[in-house]
Scaffold this active site. Structure first.
Site, PDB file in Angstrom:
ATOM      1  N   GLU A   1       0.807  -1.221   0.000  1.00  0.00           N
ATOM      2  CA  GLU A   1       0.000   0.000   0.000  1.00  0.00           C
ATOM      3  C   GLU A   1       0.841   1.271   0.000  1.00  0.00           C
ATOM      4  OE1 GLU A   1      -2.517  -0.922   3.333  1.00  0.00           O
ATOM      5  OE2 GLU A   1      -0.946  -0.408   4.762  1.00  0.00           O
TER       6      GLU A   1
ATOM      7  N   GLY B   1       1.708   5.120  -0.682  1.00  0.00           N
ATOM      8  CA  GLY B   1       0.960   6.374  -0.741  1.00  0.00           C
ATOM      9  C   GLY B   1       1.818   7.428  -1.419  1.00  0.00           C
TER      10      GLY B   1
ATOM     11  N   CYS C   1       2.207  33.286  11.356  1.00  0.00           N
ATOM     12  CA  CYS C   1       2.795  33.966  12.501  1.00  0.00           C
ATOM     13  C   CYS C   1       3.549  32.955  13.349  1.00  0.00           C
ATOM     14  CB  CYS C   1       1.667  34.583  13.305  1.00  0.00           C
ATOM     15  SG  CYS C   1       1.983  36.292  13.585  1.00  0.00           S
TER      16      CYS C   1
HETATM   17  N1  LLP Z   1       0.226   2.038   5.149  1.00  0.00           N
HETATM   18  C1  LLP Z   1       0.183   2.475   6.424  1.00  0.00           C
HETATM   19  C2  LLP Z   1      -0.404   1.616   7.447  1.00  0.00           C
HETATM   20  C3  LLP Z   1       0.681   3.739   6.745  1.00  0.00           C
HETATM   21  O1  LLP Z   1       0.642   4.138   7.998  1.00  0.00           O
HETATM   22  C4  LLP Z   1       1.227   4.547   5.727  1.00  0.00           C
HETATM   23  C5  LLP Z   1       1.714   5.890   6.038  1.00  0.00           C
HETATM   24  C6  LLP Z   1       1.255   4.058   4.414  1.00  0.00           C
HETATM   25  C7  LLP Z   1       0.748   2.791   4.165  1.00  0.00           C
HETATM   26  C8  LLP Z   1       1.796   4.845   3.273  1.00  0.00           C
HETATM   27  O2  LLP Z   1       3.134   5.160   3.434  1.00  0.00           O
HETATM   28  P1  LLP Z   1       3.891   5.918   2.235  1.00  0.00           P
HETATM   29  O3  LLP Z   1       3.977   4.940   1.093  1.00  0.00           O
HETATM   30  O4  LLP Z   1       3.092   7.107   1.892  1.00  0.00           O
HETATM   31  O5  LLP Z   1       5.206   6.275   2.800  1.00  0.00           O
HETATM   32  N2  LLP Z   1       3.016  12.689   6.946  1.00  0.00           N
HETATM   33  C9  LLP Z   1       4.283  12.001   6.756  1.00  0.00           C
HETATM   34  C10 LLP Z   1       4.091  10.576   6.349  1.00  0.00           C
HETATM   35  C11 LLP Z   1       3.225   9.797   7.297  1.00  0.00           C
HETATM   36  C12 LLP Z   1       3.001   8.393   6.830  1.00  0.00           C
HETATM   37  C13 LLP Z   1       1.882   7.769   7.572  1.00  0.00           C
HETATM   38  N3  LLP Z   1       1.603   6.427   7.187  1.00  0.00           N
HETATM   39  C14 LLP Z   1       5.124  12.779   5.749  1.00  0.00           C
HETATM   40  O6  LLP Z   1       4.717  13.844   5.321  1.00  0.00           O
HETATM   41  O7  LLP Z   1       6.233  12.359   5.432  1.00  0.00           O
END
Ligand code: LLP
Length: 434
Positions: free
Chosen positions: A292, A294, A363
């Protein structure tokens, strides 16, 4: 000269171009700040994963788009058209996906503390799978599913105890985690046993996710091995054969020149080899595999374009280029010290003349988008693009300082389509009752 992002180029006017559109023209038309995304580039990324899944698992695998990275109705339509499933983590994401017409059976619902209302929304709408986090949740699901007379397909979130070398805030695979139950402590097997006596829960699979922005293949392979050992343990202790294994997302991407990501399909290839070898060794059937991603599906296809306002040069200290957005539309620097590239839209290849810090208009002193980046001299009125903002920017945006959130404009074949409109001041006060 190449850009960090494949979808960027320079057009005949010398301006930055994306999805066949002149980025300056799009910014002039829709105002700034504005998120721009290259639709074909997103689709290309979806296909890399989907094709790799097909190649290595045939029809025994599915890629879920982790929609926390960027969630709006349109992206669920794109994911649907590309044949992906989706990972959702809240009632809001489920609601958006359903409103976009996303097939319920391909929606997976995660989260460490799902509310009763969210679980009910999922069960009522026959969401494909709930990724169960803990025993409390087993009870909640059992009760709500019973009320609806339904059986819920469930995966169980476990922590494999693998240390992914990434930022502490986005690490999730270790024992000290609010997500899931650890294999190492014995809590994970307890969770499975606890769920196995519930009549409205069908134990279909296991889920894990070791963290985000990971550049190495090894932690994923190590995780796959640990998960298959655990599937074997479950079979031996309970007789239950786990038929699905979700190995999470977290594949790293290139934000700066120093980042050296692995090709996305390589993650799937490496993991598939491990899964096949390990299941063979244990005499287990090869499970249906889910992954999965993202960030890697959307981040490299997005930029945010701002207009430069004040340029403040503090002699021998720092040059601030202040733009008309900031931590409200991109909190990644203030949260993680994250690094993004940046370019001047009308002079993307220009000679770098000074080191600047791109600051926002909130701010708050930490309201910085990019620290210490070399750019051609920027002046008031210039358009400036912060790069690789397609993930965790719009989705983490806030109205801090009562600043309206920017629109999202999808670019494709020279055409710009607003898929999320700019918030207005009216939107800002719409929930203020008195
Ligand atoms: N699956 C689960 C259970 C997750 O918790 C996450 C991301 C993903 C998949 C997807 O991960 P990715 O492929 O996007 O790395 N806000 C942070 C990233 C938080 C990720 C949270 N979980 C940032 O801006 O780097």
């Amino acid at each position: 000269m190449s850009f960090i992002m494949d979808c960027l180029s320079v057009n005949e006017k010398g301006n930055l171009s994306m999805g066949g559109c002149d980025v300056k023209e799009v910014a002039e038309t829709y105002g700034t700040p504005v998120y721009m995304m290259d639709e074909d580039d997103i689709r290309k990324n979806c296909r890399i994963y989907a094709n790799a899944m097909k190649k290595y698992y045939g029809d025994r695998g599915l890629v879920l788009y982790a929609s926390k990275a960027f969630s709006c109705k349109y992206i669920y339509k794109v994911a649907m058209e590309e044949g992906l499933g989706v990972d959702t983590v809240s009632g809001g994401e489920i609601y958006t996906a359903l409103k976009a017409g996303f097939p319920a059976e391909k929606i997976y619902f995660h989260g460490n503390n799902k509310t009763e209302d969210e679980i009910e929304l999922a069960i009522k709408n026959d969401i494909g799978c709930i990724v169960v986090d803990n025993c409390d949740e087993v009870d909640r699901i059992e009760e709500i599913a019973g009320r609806y007379g339904k059986t819920v397909k469930a995966m169980f979130r476990v922590s494999p105890g693998v240390d992914a070398h990434t930022h502490d805030f986005i690490k999730t695979g270790q024992i000290d985690s609010k997500f899931g139950e650890a294999i190492e402590t014995g809590d994970a097997i307890k969770l499975i046993k606890y769920a196995s006596i519930k009549k409205n829960i069908n134990i279909a699979g296991l889920h894990c996710h070791i963290g985000s922005q990971i550049f190495e293949l090894d932690p994923f392979c190590e995780t796959a091995e640990i998960m298959i050992d655990f599937i074997d343990e479950i079979r031996k202790e309970t007789g239950i054969v786990i038929s699905e294994l979700n190995l999470g997302g977290g594949f790293g991407i290139k934000y700066t020149e120093e980042d050296d990501p692995v090709d996305f399909d390589k993650f799937i290839e490496a993991v598939s080899k491990t899964v096949k070898a390990k299941t063979k060794e244990k005499g287990l059937p090869c499970p249906f595999i889910l992954m999965e991603p993202g960030r890697s599906l959307v981040a490299p296809s997005g930029i945010t374009v701002y207009k430069v306002g004040t340029v403040k040069r503090i002699k021998d200290i720092r040059n601030y280029v202040c733009v008309d957005g900031g931590m409200g539309d991109n909190p990644r620097f203030i949260m993680y010290g994250a690094r993004h590239g940046a370019l001047l839209v009308e002079n993307p290849l220009g000679e770098k003349e000074e080191t600047v810090t791109i600051a926002g208009k909130c701010c708050e002193s930490g309201d910085v988008l990019v620290e210490n980046i070399e750019l051609p001299k920027a002046k008031k009125g210039d358009y400036l693009a912060v790069l690789t903002t397609g993930a965790y920017n719009y989705s983490m945006a806030s109205n801090y300082n009562r600043i309206p959130r920017p629109p999202v404009v999808m670019l494709k074949n020279g055409k710009a389509t607003v898929v999320v409109k700019r918030e207005s001041y009216e939107d800002i006060i719409k929930n203020d009752l008195i």
